[in-house]
Design a protein around this motif. Structure first.
Motif, PDB file in Angstrom:
ATOM      1  N   LYS B  87     -19.776  -6.019 -31.025  1.00 14.16           N
ATOM      2  CA  LYS B  87     -20.168  -4.616 -31.080  1.00 14.16           C
ATOM      3  C   LYS B  87     -20.013  -4.070 -32.489  1.00 14.16           C
ATOM      4  O   LYS B  87     -20.896  -3.361 -32.990  1.00 14.16           O
ATOM      5  CB  LYS B  87     -19.336  -3.796 -30.090  1.00 14.16           C
ATOM      6  CG  LYS B  87     -19.823  -2.356 -30.023  1.00 14.16           C
ATOM      7  CD  LYS B  87     -19.338  -1.618 -28.815  1.00 14.16           C
ATOM      8  CE  LYS B  87     -20.088  -0.304 -28.704  1.00 14.16           C
ATOM      9  NZ  LYS B  87     -19.631   0.525 -27.602  1.00 14.16           N
ATOM     10  N   ALA B  88     -18.907  -4.411 -33.132  1.00 15.30           N
ATOM     11  CA  ALA B  88     -18.680  -3.924 -34.493  1.00 15.30           C
ATOM     12  C   ALA B  88     -19.775  -4.436 -35.429  1.00 15.30           C
ATOM     13  O   ALA B  88     -20.239  -3.710 -36.316  1.00 15.30           O
ATOM     14  CB  ALA B  88     -17.310  -4.366 -34.990  1.00 15.30           C
ATOM     15  N   GLN B  91     -22.751  -2.411 -34.883  1.00 21.25           N
ATOM     16  CA  GLN B  91     -22.555  -1.082 -35.458  1.00 21.25           C
ATOM     17  C   GLN B  91     -22.722  -1.106 -36.978  1.00 21.25           C
ATOM     18  O   GLN B  91     -23.308  -0.196 -37.565  1.00 21.25           O
ATOM     19  CB  GLN B  91     -21.171  -0.545 -35.072  1.00 21.25           C
ATOM     20  CG  GLN B  91     -21.073  -0.180 -33.600  1.00 21.25           C
ATOM     21  CD  GLN B  91     -19.663   0.138 -33.172  1.00 21.25           C
ATOM     22  OE1 GLN B  91     -18.713  -0.376 -33.754  1.00 21.25           O
ATOM     23  NE2 GLN B  91     -19.517   0.971 -32.163  1.00 21.25           N
ATOM     24  N   TYR B 115     -23.195   9.696 -37.809  1.00 18.97           N
ATOM     25  CA  TYR B 115     -22.752   9.293 -36.470  1.00 18.97           C
ATOM     26  C   TYR B 115     -23.781   9.718 -35.426  1.00 18.97           C
ATOM     27  O   TYR B 115     -24.190   8.939 -34.575  1.00 18.97           O
ATOM     28  CB  TYR B 115     -21.371   9.903 -36.206  1.00 18.97           C
ATOM     29  CG  TYR B 115     -20.976  10.043 -34.758  1.00 18.97           C
ATOM     30  CD1 TYR B 115     -20.785   8.923 -33.951  1.00 18.97           C
ATOM     31  CD2 TYR B 115     -20.758  11.304 -34.197  1.00 18.97           C
ATOM     32  CE1 TYR B 115     -20.400   9.055 -32.628  1.00 18.97           C
ATOM     33  CE2 TYR B 115     -20.381  11.449 -32.878  1.00 18.97           C
ATOM     34  CZ  TYR B 115     -20.212  10.330 -32.097  1.00 18.97           C
ATOM     35  OH  TYR B 115     -19.833  10.473 -30.791  1.00 18.97           O
ATOM     36  N   LYS B 119     -26.136   7.383 -33.083  1.00 13.31           N
ATOM     37  CA  LYS B 119     -25.636   7.324 -31.707  1.00 13.31           C
ATOM     38  C   LYS B 119     -26.801   7.348 -30.729  1.00 13.31           C
ATOM     39  O   LYS B 119     -27.611   8.266 -30.726  1.00 13.31           O
ATOM     40  CB  LYS B 119     -24.723   8.529 -31.443  1.00 13.31           C
ATOM     41  CG  LYS B 119     -24.060   8.530 -30.089  1.00 13.31           C
ATOM     42  CD  LYS B 119     -23.130   9.728 -30.007  1.00 13.31           C
ATOM     43  CE  LYS B 119     -22.707  10.069 -28.591  1.00 13.31           C
ATOM     44  NZ  LYS B 119     -21.819   9.086 -27.994  1.00 13.31           N
ATOM     45  N   GLU B 127     -24.155   1.835 -22.097  1.00 10.52           N
ATOM     46  CA  GLU B 127     -23.219   1.814 -23.209  1.00 10.52           C
ATOM     47  C   GLU B 127     -23.800   2.568 -24.402  1.00 10.52           C
ATOM     48  O   GLU B 127     -24.987   2.461 -24.708  1.00 10.52           O
ATOM     49  CB  GLU B 127     -22.946   0.359 -23.594  1.00 10.52           C
ATOM     50  CG  GLU B 127     -21.755   0.200 -24.504  1.00 10.52           C
ATOM     51  CD  GLU B 127     -21.492  -1.255 -24.853  1.00 10.52           C
ATOM     52  OE1 GLU B 127     -22.030  -2.135 -24.161  1.00 10.52           O
ATOM     53  OE2 GLU B 127     -20.764  -1.485 -25.823  1.00 10.52           O
ATOM     54  N   PHE B 130     -22.095   4.232 -30.368  1.00 10.63           N
ATOM     55  CA  PHE B 130     -20.785   4.710 -30.846  1.00 10.63           C
ATOM     56  C   PHE B 130     -20.253   5.682 -29.812  1.00 10.63           C
ATOM     57  O   PHE B 130     -20.980   6.560 -29.366  1.00 10.63           O
ATOM     58  CB  PHE B 130     -20.920   5.452 -32.183  1.00 10.63           C
ATOM     59  CG  PHE B 130     -21.379   4.576 -33.300  1.00 10.63           C
ATOM     60  CD1 PHE B 130     -20.490   3.812 -34.030  1.00 10.63           C
ATOM     61  CD2 PHE B 130     -22.731   4.523 -33.645  1.00 10.63           C
ATOM     62  CE1 PHE B 130     -20.921   3.007 -35.067  1.00 10.63           C
ATOM     63  CE2 PHE B 130     -23.162   3.717 -34.679  1.00 10.63           C
ATOM     64  CZ  PHE B 130     -22.256   2.961 -35.400  1.00 10.63           C
ATOM     65  N   ASP B 131     -18.996   5.506 -29.448  1.00 10.96           N
ATOM     66  CA  ASP B 131     -18.439   6.417 -28.461  1.00 10.96           C
ATOM     67  C   ASP B 131     -18.032   7.734 -29.087  1.00 10.96           C
ATOM     68  O   ASP B 131     -18.230   8.795 -28.519  1.00 10.96           O
ATOM     69  CB  ASP B 131     -17.239   5.779 -27.757  1.00 10.96           C
ATOM     70  CG  ASP B 131     -17.697   4.692 -26.793  1.00 10.96           C
ATOM     71  OD1 ASP B 131     -18.807   4.854 -26.242  1.00 10.96           O
ATOM     72  OD2 ASP B 131     -16.989   3.696 -26.623  1.00 10.96           O
ATOM     73  N   ASP B 132     -17.417   7.683 -30.260  1.00 13.92           N
ATOM     74  CA  ASP B 132     -17.130   8.930 -30.986  1.00 13.92           C
ATOM     75  C   ASP B 132     -17.107   8.631 -32.479  1.00 13.92           C
ATOM     76  O   ASP B 132     -17.282   7.487 -32.903  1.00 13.92           O
ATOM     77  CB  ASP B 132     -15.831   9.579 -30.508  1.00 13.92           C
ATOM     78  CG  ASP B 132     -14.667   8.607 -30.565  1.00 13.92           C
ATOM     79  OD1 ASP B 132     -14.657   7.770 -31.495  1.00 13.92           O
ATOM     80  OD2 ASP B 132     -13.786   8.691 -29.705  1.00 13.92           O
ATOM     81  N   GLN B 133     -16.873   9.682 -33.234  1.00  7.36           N
ATOM     82  CA  GLN B 133     -16.997   9.521 -34.674  1.00  7.36           C
ATOM     83  C   GLN B 133     -15.948   8.551 -35.227  1.00  7.36           C
ATOM     84  O   GLN B 133     -16.181   7.878 -36.231  1.00  7.36           O
ATOM     85  CB  GLN B 133     -16.878  10.888 -35.366  1.00  7.36           C
ATOM     86  CG  GLN B 133     -17.487  10.862 -36.760  1.00  7.36           C
ATOM     87  CD  GLN B 133     -17.196  12.120 -37.519  1.00  7.36           C
ATOM     88  OE1 GLN B 133     -16.995  13.166 -36.918  1.00  7.36           O
ATOM     89  NE2 GLN B 133     -17.162  12.044 -38.833  1.00  7.36           N
ATOM     90  N   ASP B 135     -15.221   5.863 -34.126  1.00 11.89           N
ATOM     91  CA  ASP B 135     -15.815   4.528 -34.066  1.00 11.89           C
ATOM     92  C   ASP B 135     -16.636   4.255 -35.319  1.00 11.89           C
ATOM     93  O   ASP B 135     -16.734   3.132 -35.784  1.00 11.89           O
ATOM     94  CB  ASP B 135     -16.786   4.458 -32.875  1.00 11.89           C
ATOM     95  CG  ASP B 135     -16.159   3.814 -31.659  1.00 11.89           C
ATOM     96  OD1 ASP B 135     -14.945   3.559 -31.723  1.00 11.89           O
ATOM     97  OD2 ASP B 135     -16.874   3.597 -30.685  1.00 11.89           O
ATOM     98  N   CYS B 136     -17.255   5.322 -35.801  1.00 15.13           N
ATOM     99  CA  CYS B 136     -18.274   5.180 -36.843  1.00 15.13           C
ATOM    100  C   CYS B 136     -17.662   5.173 -38.246  1.00 15.13           C
ATOM    101  O   CYS B 136     -18.067   4.382 -39.101  1.00 15.13           O
ATOM    102  CB  CYS B 136     -19.268   6.328 -36.694  1.00 15.13           C
ATOM    103  SG  CYS B 136     -20.647   6.253 -37.814  1.00 15.13           S
TER     104      CYS B 136
END
Lengths: 760, 390
Positions: B87-88, B91, B115, B119, B127, B130-133, B135-136
Motif C-alpha cells: 500500500k505504501a 501511495q 491529500y 484521495k 478501501e 489514503f485514510d487521513d492526512q 497517511d499522506c
C-alpha cells in the motif's frame, strides 16, 4: 408442659436402650428410636389425660389409630400419575414428544434385538383442539399376545431393567406412562396392534392402566383383545378403529390419543426424529406431521449395529445394600460360587482373595452371611484388584457411521468424529463418542419463507428475539439482535403481529446476516443413541463442553460458556447403564470418569478442527495476499502512465504476471539453505470429511427452496471423502495403543496425554 | 487556505501546459526517471521497488566540521510485492503522480490539498487510497528524500505557521512588506521562502530572537522589545516548520550586522521539547536531515530558560511542572544525541533539569512580573552574554 415433655422422652431413652441392648449399629438404633418415638407419642397421649384434668395445649386433631386407617400402599402408577413431570410429561408440548420418543425408542430396541433393520412410521394427527393421536409403528418382531397388556399397561414392567445391557429403554416406565397420560387427559385407551409373522392375524388391544393397582385393563373383546385377520378385511377393521396400519408381515403399532400441543423448533418431535436419524443411520423413519406433511429419513447404512452383550454386574459397581439382597437371593451354595457366577471378572482366585480379605469362609452358604460379614465382603471387594469389566458389551455407533449420520443431516464444510476406547464408571462400562461439524449455512439461512411464516404463527414467544433464539438451534442472542437490526425490527416486537412484507424482510435478513461469529455451538447429546433434548445445563455433556478450552482450537469462547461459531457437536454416551439425573432421562449425571472421557474425545475432534481452521486460515491469507497486490496494481499502473505516458494496460498486465509469480513463490516455504521444501500437509488423520464450501454456497444461492438444495448438494458427488474406512484390525491396534498411553499418562493432564498420542 | 498562484505561472493558469522553469524541468525529469524504472522492471518481469533513504536516528550522522546533521547512506527498500509495503508503494507513486500533475499545470498546493487530490476509493474495493492526512504526509517526505528534491520543488507546501516582526523590509511574491509595520499579528511566514519568492530589502537589525510560541512572541511584540533592542522577533509555533527554519537560516546567512552574520538567539521552554527545538534549529532535524544544509544554523544560541533559572530568578515553586516519565526518557535520549553528547555545558544543563525534577515554561517568568521576560530576563542575559552555544 415441660414435665410432660421430658417424661416420655426419658422413658423412651430407657426403652430404646433395653430394646437394642445387643446392637450398637447406628442404623438399627435409628430405626428403634423411630419406633420408640411413635410409641412415645401414643403413650404421651395416654398418660397426659389422667395426670392433669384440664387439657394442656392445643386439642389433638387425630389419633394414631385413626391415622393408621389412612396409611396404605402407593401404587407406582398412582405416584407417577401425580408426578408425571418426572417422566417428561410436564407440559402438553413435551408430552407429545415424550410419547413419540418412548414409542420410537422401544421400537428401535425391539428391532435391533431381533436383528431387523428398523423401519419406523410416525404419525401425528390432530383430533380436536389440543388433542392429537400419536401413532408409532415398527417392523419389529411383534409381541406375543399375552405380553401386550403388561408391556403397555403396567408401569415398571419390562425386559431391560434387570439386565446390564446397552439399550435405549432402561426402566420399563416410558410407554406405559405415555399411555397412562393419554387416558388421563383424553379418556381414550392406548391401542396396540401387533403381528408376529406373515399370514397370522394381528392382535389388537385397547388398554387402560388401572392406576390404583398398576395393572392393565383390557377394554375390547371382553377383556381378551381382538384378533384382526390379514388382508383387505383386516384393513377395513383397522379403519373402523381409526388405526392406520401399514401392512407388514410383523411389527407393532401403538396409538395413543393425548392432550398436547404441537410446535416445531427446539425440543420438538421433528427435532427428535432428526437427531435420532443422525445417531441411527441404519434406521428409516417415515414421519407424517399434524399438517399431513410426509417426510422420510432414509437409512444411510445397511448394517445393524453390533449386538450389545448382556453382562453381569462388576463388583466395583455394586453397593452394600445390593450385595446383601443378592446374597439372600442367590441360588448358589457357596460364597465363591456366588461371587464367580453373580459378577463379571471374578475368577476363583479373585473370589478366594475376596473371602480371605473379608475373613469369610469361601464355602460358607450365601444365605447365612450376616450383615457384618456382608459389610466386610463389600470392603474386601473394594480392596481386591479386579480387572475392569469387559467392554465388548457396548455397541458404539462408530466413527464412520457417526460421520455419515451427521453429514446426512447437518450441512457443514468440515466433519470429524472420534470414538474413545471404553471406560468404566462405578463398575459400569461406558464409551464416549464425539462427532463435530463445522461451517456451512446456519439453520436460519435455510428456512423457507412459508415455514418461517408458519413458525411465526405457531410461536408463543412474546418477542421476536425470543422467537428467534427459541426456534433456531445454535442461535445466540447476539445473532438474533443482528438479524432483527437488519430486518428493521425492534427486539421486543411480537412475532404474531408481523405483516407479510415484514416477514419477507425478516426472512431476507435471516438469510443475509452472517452468523459465523455470533452463533453458539449446537450441542446434540445422546445416550445409547437416544437424543437428549432437555436440561442441557444439568447434563455432564454440556458441562464438559463448556469446561473444555476451545480457544486453543481456533474458536471463540467466553469463560464457562459454549464456544461460538457455526459448529455442531454430537456427543454419544453408550453404556449398559446410563446414569440419568432423573426418570425422564434428560441429562447425564456428572461422574468424573464420564467427564474425563468426554473431555478427551472433545479434545481429539477439537484438535482436528483446529488444524482444519488453521489450514483454512492459511489458504485465506494466501488469497488475501494476492488480492492486496491485485488491488493496488491498477493504481500503480495508472500513476506510472500519468507520469511518463507509458502504456497503462501493458504495464498492468506485466505487473499482474509478476504478481502471480511472486505470490506463487511466497507460498513456497524455504528450508535453512534457501531451498524450497515440500510443506507437508498437516495430516488431519482419519474420519474427516471436508466439503468444498464454495460449491455449497453456490448451491445455496440458487433460487430453489433451501431444503431441496441442501439435498442436492449432499447427494451430489462433490464431496471429498478423505478417509473414513478402516479395517477392524487398525481399530483394535489403535485402541490398544491409546489404552497403553492413557495408562502411562494417567497422572499427566488430559492435554499432555493427547500430545503423547499425537507424537505416536 | 486558498491556493497560491506562483507568479511565474500566471500567464498559463488553468491550462495544463504551463511555462516550466528550469528547476521544474529538472524535477519532472527525476519523476519520469522514477516511473521509467518501474516500467523497465515490469518489462523484465521483476518486482519494482523504491529505495528510500532512511529517516531515522541510525541513518543520520553528525558532521563535526559543518556542525550539522547529515543523512547517511542507509535506505529502506519499498516493494510493491510485499504485503506490508504494497500500500505504501502504491501511495508513493500516487504522490509522485500528483506532484507531476501540479508541476505540469504550474500550480502549488498544500500538503492537505495534495491529500485530497490523491484521495479516492480504490477501484473495486471499499478501501481508500489514503485514510487521513497522517497517511499522506510521511509519503511526501519519502518522495522528497527519494528524489533528493525539496517539497517546494514538487509544488507542495505546508500551512503557514510562525510570525515575524522587526526592522526589515522584504518582497514576498512581488509585494513589498515592511516588517516593522505589521501590527500585533506580525508577518505570517509562508512555507516556501526561497529566493524566488522572498527577497530581502533593507534592515537595521542587530540580532534575531526566536521564541518558542505565539504567546511569548506577543508579549515581546506588545512591549516593542524589537524596537528597543533592534532585533528581528520571530516564532515558530512550537516545533518550527520548514518555512520558519529556512527563513531563519536565510536571514542569518544573508543579512549582516557590522559585517557579521546576524546572530540568532533562542528563547525556549526549559524542558526536553525546548531543547529539541533548539537542536533542530541549530543542526537540523533527523526527519529532514537531507535539508540540514539549507536550514541549520550551527551558531544559534540558547539563552533560556535554563535549569538554573528557578533559583537565579527566584521563582516560586508553584510554577514548577513535574517531569513525567516521558519527559525523563526524552531528556536522556537528547543527552545521548551525538551532537549533545560531547558538550559538557549541555550535559550539565540536562542533568540539572533531571535533578530538579521539574520543567519551566517561559511564561512562568510572568509570575515575577508581566514584562519581566522582556525588560529584565532577556536584556540581562544578552548583556551578560549568558547563553549556551557550542
Amino acid at each position: 408442659m415441660p414435665s410432660t415433655k421430658t417424661r416420655p422422652a426419658s422413658r423412651r431413652r430407657r426403652d430404646s436402650s433395653a430394646d437394642s441392648d445387643a446392637s450398637t449399629d447406628s442404623a438399627e438404633d435409628k430405626a428403634g428410636e423411630d419406633a420408640a418415638s411413635a410409641n412415645g407419642a401414643a403413650e404421651e397421649h395416654d398418660d397426659s389425660a389422667p395426670s392433669n384434668g384440664k387439657p394442656a395445649g392445643p386439642k389433638r386433631r387425630t389419633t394414631a389409630h385413626e391415622m393408621a386407617t389412612r396409611q396404605r400402599d402407593i401404587s407406582v402408577s398412582e405416584f407417577f400419575a401425580k408426578n408425571r413431570h418426572l417422566l417428561g410429561f410436564d407440559n402438553p408440548r413435551k408430552a407429545l414428544l415424550t410419547t413419540i420418543k418412548e414409542a420410537v425408542d422401544n421400537s428401535l430396541d425391539a428391532c435391533e434385538e431381533a436383528g431387523i433393520l428398523p423401519e419406523i412410521w410416525v404419525r401425528i394427527e390432530p383430533t380436536a383442539d389440543n388433542r392429537f393421536r400419536a401413532a408409532v409403528q415398527d417392523n419389529g418382531p411383534g409381541i406375543v399376545k399375552k405380553q401386550i397388556p403388561l408391556i403397555f399397561g403396567k408401569l415398571l414392567y419390562g425386559s431391560k431393567f434387570h439386565r446390564l445391557r446397552m439399550s435405549r429403554g432402561q426402566q420399563g416406565i416410558g410407554i406405559s406412562a405415555a399411555g397412562m397420560y393419554g387416558v388421563l387427559t383424553t379418556g381414550q385407551p392406548i391401542k396396540i396392534v401387533s403381528r408376529i409373522s406373515k399370514g397370522k392375524p394381528a392382535h389388537y388391544y385397547e388398554i387402560k392402566i388401572d392406576t390404583k393397582i398398576n395393572q392393565p385393563e383390557i377394554l375390547n373383546g371382553r377383556g381378551e383383545g381382538v384378533d384382526i385377520p390379514p388382508g383387505a378385511k383386516g384393513q377395513a377393521e383397522f379403519d373402523r378403529h381409526g388405526i392406520v396400519w401399514v401392512e407388514a408381515d410383523h411389527g407393532t403399532r401403538v396409538t395413543i390419543e393425548l392432550e398436547a400441543i404441537y410446535k416445531r423448533g427446539r425440543g420438538s418431535v421433528d427435532e427428535y426424529l432428526e437427531q435420532t436419524a443422525i445417531a441411527n443411520p441404519h434406521v428409516t423413519i417415515h414421519y407424517t406431521d399434524p399438517e399431513g406433511n410426509e417426510s422420510t429419513y432414509a437409512r444411510s447404512a445397511e448394517e445393524l449395529p453390533v449386538e450389545p452383550k448382556e453382562i453381569k454386574p462388576h463388583p466395583y459397581g455394586i453397593e452394600l445394600g445390593n450385595l446383601i439382597t443378592m446374597l439372600s437371593d442367590t441360588k448358589e451354595s457357596t460364597v465363591t460360587a456366588f461371587l464367580t457366577q453373580g459378577f463379571s471378572r471374578v475368577s476363583h482366585t479373585v473370589a478366594r482373595k475376596v473371602c480371605e480379605g473379608a475373613k469369610v469362609s469361601p464355602r460358607a452358604r450365601p444365605a447365612t452371611i450376616g450383615r457384618q460379614e456382608a459389610d466386610s465382603l463389600f470392603k474386601a471387594i473394594q480392596e481386591t484388584k479386579i480387572l475392569p469389566p469387559a467392554t465388548d458389551c457396548l455397541s458404539p455407533i462408530g466413527e464412520p457411521l457417526l460421520l455419515k449420520g451427521l453429514y446426512h443431516v447437518v450441512p457443514a464444510e468440515f466433519y470429524t468424529a472420534a470414538t474413545r476406547p471404553p471406560a468404566v464408571y462405578r463398575g459400569n462400562p461406558f464409551q464416549i463418542e464425539v462427532a463435530l461439524a463445522y461451517g456451512g449455512a446456519a439453520t436460519t439461512q435455510k428456512v423457507p419463507l412459508e415455514l418461517l411464516t408458519e413458525l411465526l404463527r405457531e410461536s408463543d414467544a412474546r418477542t421476536l428475539r425470543q422467537f428467534l433464539i427459541n426456534t433456531f438451534a445454535g442461535l445466540g442472542s447476539e445473532a438474533a439482535d443482528a438479524i432483527l437490526k437488519e430486518a428493521d425490527q425492534g427486539t421486543r416486537s411480537s412475532p404474531k403481529g408481523l405483516k407479510p412484507k415484514e416477514i419477507q424482510k425478516l426472512h431476507e435478513a435471516m438469510r443475509s446476516t452472517s452468523l459465523e461469529s455470533s452463533q453458539t455451538m449446537n450441542v446434540l447429546r445422546y445416550a445409547n443413541r437416544v437424543p437428549l433434548q432437555f436440561q442441557p445445563g444439568a447434563c455432564a455433556i454440556t458441562q464438559t463442553i463448556m469446561g473444555t478450552n476451545w480457544r486453543s482450537y481456533g474458536l471463540t469462547q467466553s469463560r464457562g460458556s459454549l464456544p461460538s461459531g457455526p459448529i455442531t457437536v454430537l456427543v454419544h454416551m453408550a453404556s449398559v447403564w446410563v446414569p440419568f439425573t432423573s426418570e425422564s432421562k434428560e441429562a447425564v449425571a456428572a461422574y468424573p470418569e464420564i467427564e474425563k472421557e468426554i473431555r478427551l474425545a472433545l479434545q481429539t475432534v477439537g484438535r482436528k478442527l483446529g488444524m482444519y481452521l488453521n489450514r483454512r486460515l492459511k489458504v485465506r491469507q494466501e488469497g488475501d495476499r494476492r488480492n492486496i497486490f491485485l488491488r493496488y496494481l491498477r493504481e500503480v499502473a495508472t500513476a506510472v502512465s500519468t507520469i511518463n505516458q507509458s502504456d497503462r494496460d501493458k504495464l498492468y498486465e506485466q505487473l499482474l504476471l509478476v504478481a502471480k509469480r511472486k505470490t506463487a513463490q511466497a507460498d513456497v516455504k524455504l528450508d535453512k539453505h534457501g531451498k524450497p521444501i515440500e510443506a507437508p500437509e498437516e495430516d488431519l488423520g482419519e474420519h474427516v470429511i471436508i466439503v468444498d464450501p464454495t460449491q455449497m454456497a453456490d448451491a445455496l444461492r440458487g433460487g430453489s427452496p433451501p431444503q431441496e438444495t441442501m439435498d442436492a448438494v449432499l447427494t451430489d458427488a462433490r464431496r471429498t471423502l478423505v478417509k473414513s474406512k478402516e479395517t477392524l484390525r487398525e481399530i483394535t491396534e489403535r485402541r490398544q495403543l491409546a489404552d497403553e498411553q492413557t495408562a502411562s499418562a494417567k497422572h499427566s493432564r488430559g492435554t499432555s496425554d493427547l500430545k503423547n498420542r499425537n507424537k505416536n | 487556505m486558498a491556493k497560491k498562484k506562483r507568479s511565474r505561472s500566471e500567464s498559463s493558469s488553468g491550462t495544463p501546459a504551463a511555462v516550466l522553469t528550469p528547476r521544474d524541468k529538472k524535477t519532472i525529469n527525476t519523476l519520469i526517471t522514477l516511473a521509467d524504472e518501474i516500467v523497465e522492471a515490469a518489462d523484465k518481469k521483476k518486482d519494482p521497488h523504491l529505495d528510500i533513504p532512511a529517516r531515522t536516528l541510525t541513518n543520520v550522522k553528525y558532521n563535526n566540521t559543518a556542525r550539522i546533521i547529515e543523512m547517511g547512506k542507509g535506505t529502506n527498500r519499498r516493494q510493491l510485492f510485499n504485503l506490508t509495503q504494497a500500500k505504501a508503494y502504491m501511495q508513493t507513486l500516487l504522490v509522485a503522480e500528483g506532484t507531476k500533475r501540479l508541476l505540469d499545470q504550474g500550480k502549488t498546493t498544500s500538503i492537505r490539498g495534495l491529500y485530497y487530490l490523491l484521495k479516492h476509493t480504490i477501484e473495486g474495493t471499499k478501501e481508500e487510497t489514503f485514510d487521513d492526512q497522517a497517511d499522506c504526509d510521511p509519503i511526501i517526505e519519502d518522495l522528497e528524500v527519494t528524489l533528493t528534491t525539496l517539497r517546494e520543488e514538487l509544488h507542495v507546501y505546508a500551512s503557514n505557521r510562525g510570525a515575524m516582526v522587526g526592522p526589515l523590509t522584504l518582497t514576498d511574491s512581488g509585494d513589498e512588506i515592511d516588517c516593522s509595520r505589521m501590527g500585533s499579528g506580525g508577518y505570517s511566514i509562508p512555507s516556501i521562502v526561497e529566493a524566488d519568492v522572498i527577497q530581502f530589502g533593507s534592515h537595521r537589525a542587530e540580532f534575531i530572537l526566536h521564541v518558542e510560541k505565539d504567546t511569548v512572541w506577543r508579549r515581546f511584540n506588545e512591549d516593542k522589545f524589537w524596537r528597543k533592542h533592534n532585533c528581528i522577533l520571530i516564532h515558530g509555533g512550537g516545533q518550527p516548520p520548514r518555512g520558519v527554519r529556512r527563513l531563519l537560516s536565510r536571514m542569518h546567512n544573508e543579512l549582516t550586522y557590522r559585517g557579521q552574520k546576524l546572530p540568532v538567539f533562542c528563547l525556549l521552554d526549559n524542558d526536553p521539547w525546548g531543547y529539541y527545538i533548539y537542536s533542530v534549529l541549530k543542526q537540523g532535524s533527523i526527519n529532514l536531515a537531507y535539508e540540514s544544509k539549507r536550514m541549520a544554523i550551527p551558531d544559534a544560541r540558547y539563552i533560556g530558560l535554563r535549569s538554573k533559572d528557578f533559583e537565579e530568578c527566584k521563582l516560586t515553586p508553584s510554577v514548577q511542572i513535574r517531569l513525567n516519565e516521558q519527559d525523563i526518557k526524552r531528556a536522556k535520549q537528547i543527552a545521548g544525541y551525538p551532537w549533545f553528547a560531547k558538550k559538557k555545558e549541555w550535559q550539565r544543563e540536562i542533568k540539572q533539569m533531571l535533578d530538579n525534577g521539574f520543567k519551566l515554561e517561559v511564561e512562568s517568568l510572568i509570575s515575577k512580573d508581566i514584562s519581566y521576560v522582556t525588560e529584565t530576563y532577556v536584556p540581562e542575559r544578552l548583556k551578560a552574554q549568558d547563553w549556551l552555544g557550542d
